[in-house]
Structure formats: C-alpha cells, structure tokens
Motif scaffolding. Sequence first.
Motif, PDB file in Angstrom:
ATOM      1  N   VAL A 176     -15.842  -4.335  22.366  1.00  0.00           N
ATOM      2  CA  VAL A 176     -15.304  -4.841  21.114  1.00  0.00           C
ATOM      3  C   VAL A 176     -14.064  -4.029  20.775  1.00  0.00           C
ATOM      4  CG1 VAL A 176     -15.706  -5.096  18.631  1.00  0.00           C
ATOM      5  CG2 VAL A 176     -17.547  -5.606  20.257  1.00  0.00           C
ATOM      6  N   PHE A 177     -13.026  -4.696  20.338  1.00  0.00           N
ATOM      7  CA  PHE A 177     -11.815  -3.994  19.940  1.00  0.00           C
ATOM      8  C   PHE A 177     -11.855  -3.733  18.436  1.00  0.00           C
ATOM      9  CE2 PHE A 177     -10.759  -6.185  23.839  1.00  0.00           C
ATOM     10  CZ  PHE A 177     -10.109  -5.192  24.558  1.00  0.00           C
ATOM     11  N   ILE A 178     -11.515  -2.518  18.065  1.00  0.00           N
ATOM     12  CA  ILE A 178     -11.523  -2.123  16.654  1.00  0.00           C
ATOM     13  C   ILE A 178     -10.113  -1.691  16.270  1.00  0.00           C
ATOM     14  CG2 ILE A 178     -12.546  -0.630  14.916  1.00  0.00           C
ATOM     15  CD1 ILE A 178     -14.987  -0.335  16.654  1.00  0.00           C
ATOM     16  N   GLN A 179      -9.565  -2.331  15.239  1.00  0.00           N
ATOM     17  CA  GLN A 179      -8.172  -2.091  14.851  1.00  0.00           C
ATOM     18  C   GLN A 179      -8.099  -1.474  13.456  1.00  0.00           C
ATOM     19  OE1 GLN A 179      -5.654  -5.603  14.636  1.00  0.00           O
ATOM     20  NE2 GLN A 179      -3.788  -4.378  14.821  1.00  0.00           N
ATOM     21  N   PRO A 180      -7.424  -0.326  13.312  1.00  0.00           N
ATOM     22  CA  PRO A 180      -7.255   0.270  11.986  1.00  0.00           C
ATOM     23  C   PRO A 180      -6.159  -0.439  11.195  1.00  0.00           C
ATOM     24  CG  PRO A 180      -6.145   1.623  13.628  1.00  0.00           C
ATOM     25  CD  PRO A 180      -6.831   0.505  14.380  1.00  0.00           C
ATOM     26  N   VAL A 181      -6.416  -0.655   9.923  1.00  0.00           N
ATOM     27  CA  VAL A 181      -5.438  -1.300   9.037  1.00  0.00           C
ATOM     28  C   VAL A 181      -5.403  -0.542   7.716  1.00  0.00           C
ATOM     29  CG1 VAL A 181      -4.886  -3.372   7.700  1.00  0.00           C
ATOM     30  CG2 VAL A 181      -5.630  -3.588  10.067  1.00  0.00           C
ATOM     31  N   ALA A 182      -4.199  -0.283   7.218  1.00  0.00           N
ATOM     32  CA  ALA A 182      -4.027   0.407   5.935  1.00  0.00           C
ATOM     33  C   ALA A 182      -3.382  -0.530   4.925  1.00  0.00           C
ATOM     34  CB  ALA A 182      -3.171   1.656   6.111  1.00  0.00           C
ATOM     35  N   ILE A 183      -3.958  -0.574   3.733  1.00  0.00           N
ATOM     36  CA  ILE A 183      -3.410  -1.368   2.624  1.00  0.00           C
ATOM     37  C   ILE A 183      -2.997  -0.378   1.543  1.00  0.00           C
ATOM     38  CG2 ILE A 183      -3.854  -3.174   0.931  1.00  0.00           C
ATOM     39  CD1 ILE A 183      -6.111  -4.157   2.791  1.00  0.00           C
ATOM     40  N   VAL A 184      -1.717  -0.389   1.182  1.00  0.00           N
ATOM     41  CA  VAL A 184      -1.189   0.611   0.259  1.00  0.00           C
ATOM     42  C   VAL A 184      -0.338  -0.072  -0.814  1.00  0.00           C
ATOM     43  CG1 VAL A 184      -0.025   2.835   0.078  1.00  0.00           C
ATOM     44  CG2 VAL A 184      -1.000   2.130   2.279  1.00  0.00           C
ATOM     45  N   TYR A 185      -0.690   0.127  -2.073  1.00  0.00           N
ATOM     46  CA  TYR A 185       0.085  -0.403  -3.196  1.00  0.00           C
ATOM     47  C   TYR A 185       1.100   0.679  -3.570  1.00  0.00           C
ATOM     48  CZ  TYR A 185      -3.599  -3.867  -3.228  1.00  0.00           C
ATOM     49  OH  TYR A 185      -4.473  -4.870  -2.863  1.00  0.00           O
TER      50      TYR A 185
END
Length: 266
Positions: A176-185
């Motif tokens: 399984v591929f796991i991708q990091p994602v950042a959400i920044v206001y």
Amino acid sequence: MIGKIRIFLALSLVVVGSLILVPLQILSMKTGLWRETLILRIWHRLIIRALGMRIHVKGTLSNQRPLLVASNHVSWTDIMVLGSMVDVTFIARADMAGWPLIGMLSKLQRTVFIERERKRSSGDQASEIASRMAKGDAMVLFAEGSTSDGNMILPFKSTLFGAASIAISEGAAEKVFIQPVAIVYTRLHGVPLGRRHRPIAAWIGDEDLMPHLKVLMAEGGLDVEVYFGEAVAFSKGSSRKETARLMESQVRDMVQAALADPRPSR
C-alpha cells in the motif's frame, strides 16, 4: 454590516447550489451515469467559493494504488479543500454523520465513519477501508485523530494505519502506498495569520460547528496551502509505528515550510 452581507451571500450560494447538486449526486450514486466524484468536486468548490478561500497547491496526488493519504487536520474545511482538487474518499469520526450539512455531504461521498472508542469494531472498520483502497479509492486519513490549531502537529496515531496492514494480510494488495499531505491556513485578507487569528481558520476539539461556520463566512479571504509529499510503500513486515513517525515528520516539515514562507495571496 459587511460581515452580515457576506454571510447572506455565502448561505444563498450554498443553498441554491445544494438544491441542484444533491439530487444529481443521489442520481449518480444510484445509476452510475457519471463518476460520483464529479458532482462532489463541484460541490466542494462551491463551498470553498462561498467561504472565500484561495487554495495554493504544491505537488500532486500520487497515481499509485492502493493509496492511503496521511494528512494533518486543522478544520472541518480540510475536507472541502482536498475534495475540491482531487478525487479522494475520507475517513471520519462517527459523530460527523449527524452533523448538519457536513454529515449529509459525508454520506453522499461514501465516507467511512470510524468509532475510535469502540475497539471491538475497529477491525471491521479497518477492513472496510482496506477493501475500498483495494478497489482503487484514495482514502484520506487525518492521522492526528483530532484537529489542532494549525501551528503544530499532534502525534500521528499508528493504530489508524491498521488498514494498510489489513489490506496486505488479507491479500487485497502486496503493498500500500502512503502519501503525506499538509494543509496549512496561511493568510487572512492577504496578511499572514498569526496565533491571534489562528482560531478563525482552526476548528479545535469539541467547538460548535455553526459559530465557526458563521465566523468563516463573515470573514472570507483565507489562503490555504496544500503540500503533497512523496508516497512511500508500506509492505509486509513494515512497521506501523515507524510509518506513522515518518509521515508525521514529513507533514510537520511541510507545515513549517508553509508557515515560514507563505505564498502571496492572489
């Protein structure tokens, strides 16, 4: 006065748009005439427009499957931000199913609701997530398990990565591929957000939804940056704890980069 006008216009846009899009989404789910995510993406973009948000993107969603997206979590608007850009399915806490508007939207996009307090049901929930990933759905996991103020990253919970292990152990996938994602206001009306104004964007803990929604509609003008990191392979023998720490570290680095040098508003 300006705030009240903004709230009226935003609510009008959401109500009128929903009256059109919700029946179309239900029709799509029942007939398969078009991709379910088509209407959902339009709906998410409608909400983003109503809230006056501007999205800046760095990187892209991985095209590798099965895919689990590990993201930080600042607000309920994170769902709209990601959903307006990419075709993903969300993993959310069970009580969201009863929320006004958000609960309806969640059900219309086949969100997987998990009850984190009920350990007996965690195996079945992880199996459902694994099954959805095996079918090609990119599943978004808010790995902190709760929302933060956006200035810091809470520890990623390794148990929430159990679906990746189950997908492999049940033979649904070799990895399984796991991708990091950042959400920044990052900005409000073009000015960098400081700690004082962070609550405008952040929706923390058990804060009531409607007051926060009202503040967002009255203010408008939020800039949000979304960073897509490189996906890593999770295979048989991989450690959930080590993977959780790696994802946490990469998301933290991306959040700090966005806060240190926010992109110009446009």
